[in-house]
Design an enzyme around this catalytic site. Structure first.
Site, PDB file in Angstrom:
ATOM      1  CE  LYS A  69       3.974 -23.394  11.407  1.00  0.00           C
ATOM      2  NZ  LYS A  69       3.723 -23.842  10.037  1.00  0.00           N
ATOM      3  NE  ARG A 115      13.938 -16.745   6.383  1.00  0.00           N
ATOM      4  CZ  ARG A 115      14.016 -15.453   6.054  1.00  0.00           C
ATOM      5  NH1 ARG A 115      13.384 -15.009   4.980  1.00  0.00           N
ATOM      6  NH2 ARG A 115      14.712 -14.607   6.801  1.00  0.00           N
ATOM      7  CG  MET A 116       6.562 -20.338   9.665  1.00  0.00           C
ATOM      8  SD  MET A 116       7.248 -19.174  10.855  1.00  0.00           S
ATOM      9  CE  MET A 116       6.826 -19.987  12.392  1.00  0.00           C
ATOM     10  CG  ASN A 142      -1.294 -30.044   6.290  1.00  0.00           C
ATOM     11  OD1 ASN A 142      -0.128 -30.384   6.162  1.00  0.00           O
ATOM     12  ND2 ASN A 142      -1.908 -29.257   5.419  1.00  0.00           N
ATOM     13  CG  ASN A 175       1.945 -29.019   2.987  1.00  0.00           C
ATOM     14  OD1 ASN A 175       2.203 -28.705   1.831  1.00  0.00           O
ATOM     15  ND2 ASN A 175       2.073 -28.176   3.996  1.00  0.00           N
ATOM     16  CB  SER A 178       5.719 -26.252   2.573  1.00  0.00           C
ATOM     17  OG  SER A 178       6.585 -25.307   3.186  1.00  0.00           O
ATOM     18  N   GLY A 271      -1.704 -14.355   1.264  1.00  0.00           N
ATOM     19  CA  GLY A 271      -2.548 -13.173   1.373  1.00  0.00           C
ATOM     20  C   GLY A 271      -3.081 -12.720   0.032  1.00  0.00           C
ATOM     21  N   GLY A 300      -5.767 -15.751  -0.324  1.00  0.00           N
ATOM     22  CA  GLY A 300      -6.122 -14.364  -0.559  1.00  0.00           C
ATOM     23  C   GLY A 300      -7.567 -13.993  -0.312  1.00  0.00           C
ATOM     24  CE1 TYR A 321      -1.833 -18.013   9.265  1.00  0.00           C
ATOM     25  CE2 TYR A 321      -1.073 -19.960   8.149  1.00  0.00           C
ATOM     26  CZ  TYR A 321      -0.912 -19.009   9.124  1.00  0.00           C
ATOM     27  OH  TYR A 321       0.167 -19.062   9.968  1.00  0.00           O
TER      28      TYR A 321
END
EC number: 1.3.5.2
Length: 344
Positions: A69, A115-116, A142, A175, A178, A271, A300, A321
């Site tokens: 980040k 849920r960062m 980003n 972004n 989110s 994922g 994914g 990721y």
């Protein structure tokens, strides 16, 4: 060498709290980048150059934003064979994000819920970190908005970040998708998105005149969109001549993980469970934008065949990721090799 060791490393990391393991991984990557160890241990990844958004990508397999980040581990990550690196999301001011715990593994589904909440050190520190990196490959930066910025003023945060990161970016990702920043996905609405993209494109042109280079802009969107929403976003991207779109971010759906431990945790699911939804959005986008807006496919990817499926759906590039967390650097090489063979 490291690829064969990674299952052992992962076993140790997966015994730890997910976020603690994440921070340890970043520290190791930072150290490996300084010493050159990452490149020595990583599998060889073939060059398979692609030109997208007017940029040259060493190979079409990139790292998605969210892992690094603050842009502090660029050199270590680049040594693992990625064709491009994307770091962030960064906001104008430092913010802690949401309370812990806020990251959960679902290994039975090859998934993660987070849920960062855009936790980061702020754009000033971010820029210092990016400038300190030795990496000279394709680098995406980003940008997002602070949690306490009213949604009506969101454009101010994006414009501020764009101005700060512009000189150091190969491309900039906006972004708006989110699920962990309140009301952020409202910006995907037709009116809100039209106003935001208009402001960003105006700022981009002024920055291009100032710096003597045009840095492409890409929009990162959610998988949780119906056909009408995808068409509206595509029309807006075309109208404002946005250079790229990243499809997709994490999903709010829990259909594929019902009954699993942590499945009911709030946050975005990433994922394997998001693979099909992401591909469907990519297909719909491609049908709407044709070849006018390149698509970066993410969501994914756990194999070379998965990466190829993104390109078959209409993507020009892919990003990893969660699959990278589960499979390690071997996945980068496998995907790059699969796409290089397909292109040959």
């Amino acid at each position: 060498m490291f690829s064969s060791l990674y299952p052992l490393v992962r076993a140790q990391l997966f015994r730890m709290d997910a976020e603690d393991a994440h921070h340890l991984t970043l520290r190791l990557l930072r150290a490996a980048g300084r010493t050159g160890l990452a490149g020595a241990l990583a599998p060889r990844v073939p060059d398979s150059p692609r030109t997208v958004m007017g940029l040259t990508f060493r190979n079409p397999v990139g790292l998605a934003a969210g892992l690094d980040k603050d842009g502090a581990c660029i050199d270590g990550l680049a040594a693992l064979g990625f064709g491009f690196i994307e770091v962030g999301t960064v906001t104008p001011r430092a913010q802690p994000g949401n309370p812990r715990p806020r990251m959960f593994r679902l290994p039975q589904a090859d998934a993660v819920i987070n849920r960062m909440g855009f936790n980061n050190a702020g754009v000033d520190q971010f820029v210092k970190n990016v400038q300190a990196a030795r990496y000279r490959g394709t680098l995406g930066l980003n940008i997002g908005k602070n949690a306490d910025t009213p949604i009506e003023r969101a454009a101010d945060d994006y414009l501020y970040c764009l101005e700060r990161v512009y000189p150091f970016a190969s491309y900039v990702t906006v972004n708006i998708s989110s699920p962990n920043t309140k009301n952020l996905r409202q910006l995907q609405g037709a009116g809100e998105l039209d106003a935001l993209l208009a402001a960003l494109k105006d700022k981009q042109q002024r920055l291009a005149d100032l710096h003597g280079k045009l840095v492409p802009l890409a929009l990162k969107i959610a998988p949780d969109l119906d056909d009408e929403q995808v068409k509206s976003i595509a029309d807006t991207l075309l109208r404002h001549q946005f250079e790229g779109v990243i499809a997709t971010n994490t999903t709010l759906s829990r259909t594929a993980v019902q009954g699993l431990p942590h499945a009911d945790e709030a946050g975005g699911l990433s994922g394997r469970p998001v693979f099909d939804a992401s591909n469907e959005v990519i297909r719909k986008l491609r049908a709407e934008v044709g070849g006018d807006v390149p698509i970066i496919g993410v969501g994914g990817i756990f194999s070379g065949a998965d990466a190829q499926a993104k390109l078959d759906a209409g993507a020009s590039l892919v990003q990893l990721y969660t699959g990278f967390i589960y499979r390690g650097p071997a996945l980068v090489a496998e995907c790059a090799q699969a796409l290089a063979m397909r292109a040959a």
